[in-house]
Design an enzyme around this catalytic site. Structure first.
Site, PDB file in Angstrom:
ATOM      1  N   HIS A 196      26.903  29.131  42.965  1.00 55.07           N
ATOM      2  CA  HIS A 196      28.161  29.048  42.039  1.00 55.07           C
ATOM      3  C   HIS A 196      27.820  28.963  40.540  1.00 55.07           C
ATOM      4  O   HIS A 196      26.742  28.492  40.263  1.00 55.07           O
ATOM      5  CB  HIS A 196      28.963  27.334  42.364  1.00 55.07           C
ATOM      6  CG  HIS A 196      30.261  27.556  42.082  1.00 55.07           C
ATOM      7  ND1 HIS A 196      30.582  26.978  40.644  1.00 55.07           N
ATOM      8  CD2 HIS A 196      31.534  27.800  42.686  1.00 55.07           C
ATOM      9  CE1 HIS A 196      31.782  27.031  40.440  1.00 55.07           C
ATOM     10  NE2 HIS A 196      32.639  27.607  41.638  1.00 55.07           N
TER      11      HIS A 196
ATOM     12  N   SER B 253      40.929  30.152  39.177  1.00 53.45           N
ATOM     13  CA  SER B 253      42.265  29.849  39.186  1.00 53.45           C
ATOM     14  C   SER B 253      43.319  30.567  40.092  1.00 53.45           C
ATOM     15  O   SER B 253      44.401  31.087  39.530  1.00 53.45           O
ATOM     16  CB  SER B 253      42.798  30.087  37.442  1.00 53.45           C
ATOM     17  OG  SER B 253      42.098  29.280  36.685  1.00 53.45           O
TER      18      SER B 253
ATOM     19  N   ASN C 189      36.730  25.134  47.740  1.00 55.40           N
ATOM     20  CA  ASN C 189      35.513  24.473  47.097  1.00 55.40           C
ATOM     21  C   ASN C 189      35.925  22.979  46.471  1.00 55.40           C
ATOM     22  O   ASN C 189      36.635  23.084  45.349  1.00 55.40           O
ATOM     23  CB  ASN C 189      34.766  25.348  46.178  1.00 55.40           C
ATOM     24  CG  ASN C 189      33.387  24.679  45.526  1.00 55.40           C
ATOM     25  OD1 ASN C 189      33.261  23.481  45.740  1.00 55.40           O
ATOM     26  ND2 ASN C 189      33.034  25.317  44.447  1.00 55.40           N
TER      27      ASN C 189
ATOM     28  N   GLU D 266      28.841  27.139  38.109  1.00 59.77           N
ATOM     29  CA  GLU D 266      28.632  25.554  37.960  1.00 59.77           C
ATOM     30  C   GLU D 266      26.870  25.362  38.056  1.00 59.77           C
ATOM     31  O   GLU D 266      26.450  24.458  37.345  1.00 59.77           O
ATOM     32  CB  GLU D 266      29.409  24.642  38.502  1.00 59.77           C
ATOM     33  CG  GLU D 266      30.861  24.758  37.770  1.00 59.77           C
ATOM     34  CD  GLU D 266      32.025  24.484  38.701  1.00 59.77           C
ATOM     35  OE1 GLU D 266      31.973  23.950  39.830  1.00 59.77           O
ATOM     36  OE2 GLU D 266      33.346  24.988  38.297  1.00 59.77           O
TER      37      GLU D 266
ATOM     38  N   GLY E 244      38.727  27.271  36.745  1.00 58.80           N
ATOM     39  CA  GLY E 244      39.122  25.982  36.150  1.00 58.80           C
ATOM     40  C   GLY E 244      40.041  26.225  34.871  1.00 58.80           C
ATOM     41  O   GLY E 244      40.282  24.905  33.969  1.00 58.80           O
TER      42      GLY E 244
ATOM     43  N   GLU F 121      33.369  35.460  40.972  1.00 60.92           N
ATOM     44  CA  GLU F 121      34.183  34.167  40.329  1.00 60.92           C
ATOM     45  C   GLU F 121      33.821  34.537  38.707  1.00 60.92           C
ATOM     46  O   GLU F 121      32.844  34.209  38.444  1.00 60.92           O
ATOM     47  CB  GLU F 121      33.650  33.137  40.980  1.00 60.92           C
ATOM     48  CG  GLU F 121      34.052  32.661  42.223  1.00 60.92           C
ATOM     49  CD  GLU F 121      34.086  31.169  42.617  1.00 60.92           C
ATOM     50  OE1 GLU F 121      34.907  30.581  42.991  1.00 60.92           O
ATOM     51  OE2 GLU F 121      33.061  30.520  42.274  1.00 60.92           O
TER      52      GLU F 121
ATOM     53  N   LYS G 203      34.175  20.791  45.297  1.00 57.44           N
ATOM     54  CA  LYS G 203      33.404  20.456  43.893  1.00 57.44           C
ATOM     55  C   LYS G 203      33.038  18.930  43.985  1.00 57.44           C
ATOM     56  O   LYS G 203      33.083  18.393  45.160  1.00 57.44           O
ATOM     57  CB  LYS G 203      34.073  20.842  42.902  1.00 57.44           C
ATOM     58  CG  LYS G 203      34.273  22.359  42.890  1.00 57.44           C
ATOM     59  CD  LYS G 203      34.609  22.867  41.464  1.00 57.44           C
ATOM     60  CE  LYS G 203      34.961  24.351  41.481  1.00 57.44           C
ATOM     61  NZ  LYS G 203      35.266  25.122  40.293  1.00 57.44           N
TER      62      LYS G 203
HETATM   63  P1  13P Z   1      39.454  26.891  40.504  1.00 55.18           P
HETATM   64  O1  13P Z   1      40.070  27.710  41.527  1.00 55.18           O
HETATM   65  O2  13P Z   1      39.743  25.444  39.881  1.00 55.18           O
HETATM   66  O3  13P Z   1      39.536  27.975  39.000  1.00 55.18           O
HETATM   67  O4  13P Z   1      37.971  27.040  40.841  1.00 55.18           O
HETATM   68  C1  13P Z   1      37.320  28.382  41.277  1.00 55.18           C
HETATM   69  C2  13P Z   1      36.048  28.123  41.746  1.00 55.18           C
HETATM   70  O5  13P Z   1      35.131  27.766  41.168  1.00 55.18           O
HETATM   71  C3  13P Z   1      35.866  27.892  43.228  1.00 55.18           C
HETATM   72  O6  13P Z   1      34.404  27.904  43.525  1.00 55.18           O
END
Ligand code: 13P
Length: 256
Positions: A101, A219, A16, A103, A179, A173, A18
């Site tokens: 997601h 992560s 992803n 976010e 992150g 997740e 982003k």
């Molecule tokens: P990270 O791998 O940067 O923690 O992000 C995970 C994520 O949100 C994948 O959709």
């Protein structure tokens, strides 16, 4: 859960990206991906931002790497300024979309109700959905992680017929691991994935539960992917930061 001998589910590793990478950066990353070798059985996907989907689809047309979208709207078309429909995604060659997601839930007010509509719209358009969910740190600290996750899944997905799960991939997740550099331990991931699979089994039976891929995200890095993926109910990963470097992403893909 019993019935593992009948397992048909796919292993998947999806990047992803982003809101990262403009067009030329996307092209460079795709070139770097194409120079890597896939040695695992996992399906590999990458999710560039909307503006780069067409070029990514064209560049990866004859590659095993699938280009997927990070989001879409539930309406077919109309007065929804700034939004993108399933039809628009399909017209550039995208067949899979990430929905829910954390976010999007946290910053763009996505709710279980709007996500249920998005899932319906994607499935009605013959698209595959990677449906994301996960608890926040406070939920885990108060021991409520399972009920939070159960509600997120039930509210957005359990109005569906069993057959719909042929086109649904789940992605657990935990928000506290996204992150942050703090990953769920392989045991925490396994425990939650087993709970999710049992929740599916209770509602739809063992066949749906055993055939639905459940990815872990948060992560996930080259140095921890193998241990997380070795757990029986972890069927792959949804990778954020580490998917922006071709070598790291492929180290994770090839961890299977
Ligand atoms: P990270 O791998 O940067 O923690 O992000 C995970 C994520 O949100 C994948 O959709």
């Amino acid at each position: 859960m019993e019935g593992y001998d009948l397992i048909m589910r796919k292993q998947i590793v999806a990047g992803n990206w982003k809101m990262n990478n403009d067009l030329s950066q996307t092209q460079s990353l795709i070139e770097a991906l194409q120079s890597q070798e896939i040695t695992s059985k996992a399906e590999v996907m990458v999710a560039p931002t909307f503006t780069n989907l067409l070029q990514a689809c064209e560049a990866l047309k004859s590659s095993p790497i699938e280009v997927i979208a990070q989001n879409m709207h539930f309406a077919e078309n109309g007065a929804y300024t700034g939004e993108i429909s399933a039809d628009m995604l399909k017209s550039v060659g995208v067949k899979t979309v990430i929905l829910g997601h954390s976010e999007r839930r946290a910053y763009f007010n996505e709710t279980d109700e709007s996500l249920a509509k998005k899932v319906d719209a994607a499935l009605a358009n013959d698209m595959r959905v990677i449906f994301c969910f996960g608890e926040e740190l406070a939920d885990r600290k108060s021991g409520n992680e399972e009920s939070v996750v159960e509600n997120q899944i039930k509210n957005a997905l359990f109005h569906l017929e069993a057959q719909a799960f042929n086109n649904i991939v789940l992605a657990y997740e935990p928000v506290w691991a996204i992150g942050t550099g703090e990953t769920a331990s392989p045991e925490q991931a396994q425990d939650m994935h087993a709970f999710i699979r049992q929740t599916l089994a209770d509602a739809y039976g063992n066949e749906v539960a055993n055939n639905t891929s459940i990815l872990y995200g948060g992560s996930c890095k080259p140095n921890n992917a193998q241990e997380i993926f070795s757990k029986p109910d972890v069927d792959g990963g949804l990778i954020g930061g580490a998917s922006l470097k071709a070598e790291d992403f492929f180290a994770i893909v090839n961890a299977f």
